[in-house]
Design an enzyme around this catalytic site. Structure first.
Site, PDB file in Angstrom:
ATOM      1  N   LYS A 111       1.120  -1.183   0.245  1.00 18.38           N
ATOM      2  CA  LYS A 111       0.172  -0.098   0.091  1.00 18.38           C
ATOM      3  C   LYS A 111       0.799   1.211   0.000  1.00 18.38           C
ATOM      4  CE  LYS A 111      -3.921  -1.846   2.513  1.00 18.38           C
ATOM      5  NZ  LYS A 111      -3.968  -1.701   3.865  1.00 18.38           N
ATOM      6  N   LYS A 191      -4.974 -11.925  -7.692  1.00 17.13           N
ATOM      7  CA  LYS A 191      -5.835 -11.743  -6.422  1.00 17.13           C
ATOM      8  C   LYS A 191      -7.263 -10.889  -6.794  1.00 17.13           C
ATOM      9  CE  LYS A 191      -6.370  -9.211  -2.236  1.00 17.13           C
ATOM     10  NZ  LYS A 191      -6.203  -8.761  -1.254  1.00 17.13           N
ATOM     11  N   LYS A 194     -11.065  -6.002  -5.098  1.00 18.23           N
ATOM     12  CA  LYS A 194     -12.421  -4.653  -6.042  1.00 18.23           C
ATOM     13  C   LYS A 194     -11.555  -3.544  -6.561  1.00 18.23           C
ATOM     14  CE  LYS A 194     -16.086  -1.852  -5.857  1.00 18.23           C
ATOM     15  NZ  LYS A 194     -17.099  -2.796  -6.463  1.00 18.23           N
TER      16      LYS A 194
HETATM   17  P1  AMP Z   1     -11.020  -7.469   1.887  1.00 14.22           P
HETATM   18  O1  AMP Z   1     -11.596  -7.082   1.087  1.00 14.22           O
HETATM   19  O2  AMP Z   1      -9.612  -7.254   2.635  1.00 14.22           O
HETATM   20  O3  AMP Z   1     -11.411  -5.937   3.577  1.00 14.22           O
HETATM   21  O4  AMP Z   1     -10.870  -8.901   2.838  1.00 14.22           O
HETATM   22  C1  AMP Z   1     -12.703  -9.116   3.331  1.00 14.22           C
HETATM   23  C2  AMP Z   1     -11.783 -10.726   3.451  1.00 14.22           C
HETATM   24  O5  AMP Z   1     -12.308 -11.358   2.710  1.00 14.22           O
HETATM   25  C3  AMP Z   1     -10.849 -10.893   4.640  1.00 14.22           C
HETATM   26  O6  AMP Z   1     -10.458 -12.125   5.777  1.00 14.22           O
HETATM   27  C4  AMP Z   1      -9.611 -11.288   3.457  1.00 14.22           C
HETATM   28  O7  AMP Z   1      -8.527 -12.862   3.562  1.00 14.22           O
HETATM   29  C5  AMP Z   1     -10.692 -12.372   2.737  1.00 14.22           C
HETATM   30  N1  AMP Z   1     -10.756 -11.653   1.067  1.00 14.22           N
HETATM   31  C6  AMP Z   1      -9.985 -10.681   0.137  1.00 14.22           C
HETATM   32  N2  AMP Z   1     -10.007 -11.039  -1.044  1.00 14.22           N
HETATM   33  C7  AMP Z   1      -9.943 -12.731  -0.489  1.00 14.22           C
HETATM   34  C8  AMP Z   1      -9.487 -13.918  -2.416  1.00 14.22           C
HETATM   35  N3  AMP Z   1      -9.429 -13.204  -3.266  1.00 14.22           N
HETATM   36  N4  AMP Z   1      -9.120 -14.514  -1.422  1.00 14.22           N
HETATM   37  C9  AMP Z   1      -9.148 -15.464  -0.598  1.00 14.22           C
HETATM   38  N5  AMP Z   1     -10.568 -14.613   0.317  1.00 14.22           N
HETATM   39  C10 AMP Z   1     -10.152 -13.029   0.458  1.00 14.22           C
END
Ligand code: AMP
Ligand code: TRP
Length: 324
Positions: A111, A191, A194
């Site tokens: 980041k 990965k 968003k």
């Molecule tokens: P975030 O959107 O970064 O706040 O992530 C929320 C949750 O989703 C966290 O537990 C992340 O580890 C999981 N997560 C986000 N993106 C992925 C992905 N592409 N594959 C698996 N888990 C994800």
């Protein structure tokens, strides 16, 4: 009873990577464990944000989580900023955490590399995360693979605090991963995220999902329909494993290897599997959208339950640290 805690940022829509990597696990685990699920709006303001949009996204994320199957009778669903104790505990933890360790966090490095000026909040992001978890004495944290390093840091913070102020007071929280711990985007490259624009939103309409699936990356070596494919290196097949019934998954693999089906045939089956999982989620979302007060009510109840636990922890921590 073991206690789980997890958090998610209200940064845009919930996507199927979040769902398969984390949220589905919350929905399953809420029946076996005491569960706290937090929409972490204080974490979200470490990125650029607009106040009105933040408010809407926080509400939207809570609504999506309820639609995904979080049951407010079973789990405590709440918004981080409604429980002031999170930031107080984070401050205490900051005084114990070496800057060098924060600078070594992969997410911080990624980041901050993209920023001209790096706010201290980005560096301290994982300290607030440790406070979230430990405030509830949670021992299990269901997350995606990308959070493992943050959890190691949470354990170190718990150990340090315990050694200094009260042996055994905080548990050392462990990550709990799903079988689909890392979902790739439809580009098959990175990965699903968003910020990379390669997502399928959990509440996306059926036709829009198909428009994304049709051109999505498959086995890169399979050029023509008559070429046999290798499901093990196909991103679409990974999604089949998550959405398609197991018997059909076997059939999909066999048809791919023998070039019986082309990639479009295979994607149609995936689309159908996704519809089965996503339709009830969409239906629940529509019902909640029609009753926005219900979401606010659930979050109000959640915050008051969370506050009861958080206030007790903070009172004990303050006492042990010499404040009261
Ligand atoms: P975030 O959107 O970064 O706040 O992530 C929320 C949750 O989703 C966290 O537990 C992340 O580890 C999981 N997560 C986000 N993106 C992925 C992905 N592409 N594959 C698996 N888990 C994800
Ligand atoms: N950092 C997590 C993410 O990006 C969100 C988060 C904040 C979290 N606090 C947490 C996850 C506590 C688990 C536990 O996904």
């Amino acid at each position: 009873m073991p206690r789980i805690f997890s958090g998610i940022q209200p940064s845009g829509e919930l996507h199927i990577g979040n769902y398969l990597g984390a949220v589905k696990n919350w929905v399953d685990l809420q029946h076996e464990m005491e569960t706290f699920i937090c929409v972490v709006d204080y974490h979200a303001i470490t990125q650029a944000f607009e106040p009105e949009e933040l408010r809407q996204r926080t509400h939207g994320m809570a609504l999506s989580l309820l639609a995904a199957g979080i049951d407010p009778e079973k789990a405590t669903l709440f918004v981080q900023s409604h429980v002031r104790e999170h930031t107080e505990l984070a401050w205490f933890f900051m005084t114990l955490t070496p800057v060098g360790e924060l600078e070594r966090q992969t997410q911080y490095k990624d980041k901050s590399a993209r920023m001209e000026s790096v706010a201290a909040g980005i560096l301290n992001y994982p300290v607030l995360q440790a406070a979230d978890i430990l405030l509830y004495h949670a021992d299990t944290v269901p997350v995606g693979e990308d959070q493992i390093q943050h959890l190691e840091l949470s354990r170190e913070i718990a150990r340090k605090w315990n050694a200094r102020f009260g042996e055994g007071y905080f548990p050392e929280p462990q990550a709990r991963l799903t079988p689909t711990r890392r979902i790739l985007g439809l580009d098959g490259q990175a990965k699903m995220s968003k910020s990379l624009g390669n997502t399928v939103a959990l509440l996306e309409p059926s036709a829009a999902i198909w428009d994304k699936l049709r051109p999505a990356m498959t086995d890169p070596a399979r050029v023509k329909k008559t070429d046999p494919g290798n499901p093990d290196i196909c991103n679409i097949f990974q999604l089949h494993k998550a959405f398609t019934p197991p018997d059909t998954v076997e059939q999909v693999a066999a048809q791919c290897r023998s070039a019986g089906w082309g990639c479009i045939d295979c994607k149609k089956v995936l689309h159908q599997g996704m519809e089965e999982v996503l339709t009830p989620i969409r239906t629940r979302a529509e019902a909640l959208q029609a009753t926005p007060k219900r979401v606010a009510e659930i979050l109000g109840d959640g915050a008051s339950r969370a506050r009861t636990v958080a206030q007790r922890t903070i009172a004990e921590v303050r006492q042990k640290m010499g404040f009261d």
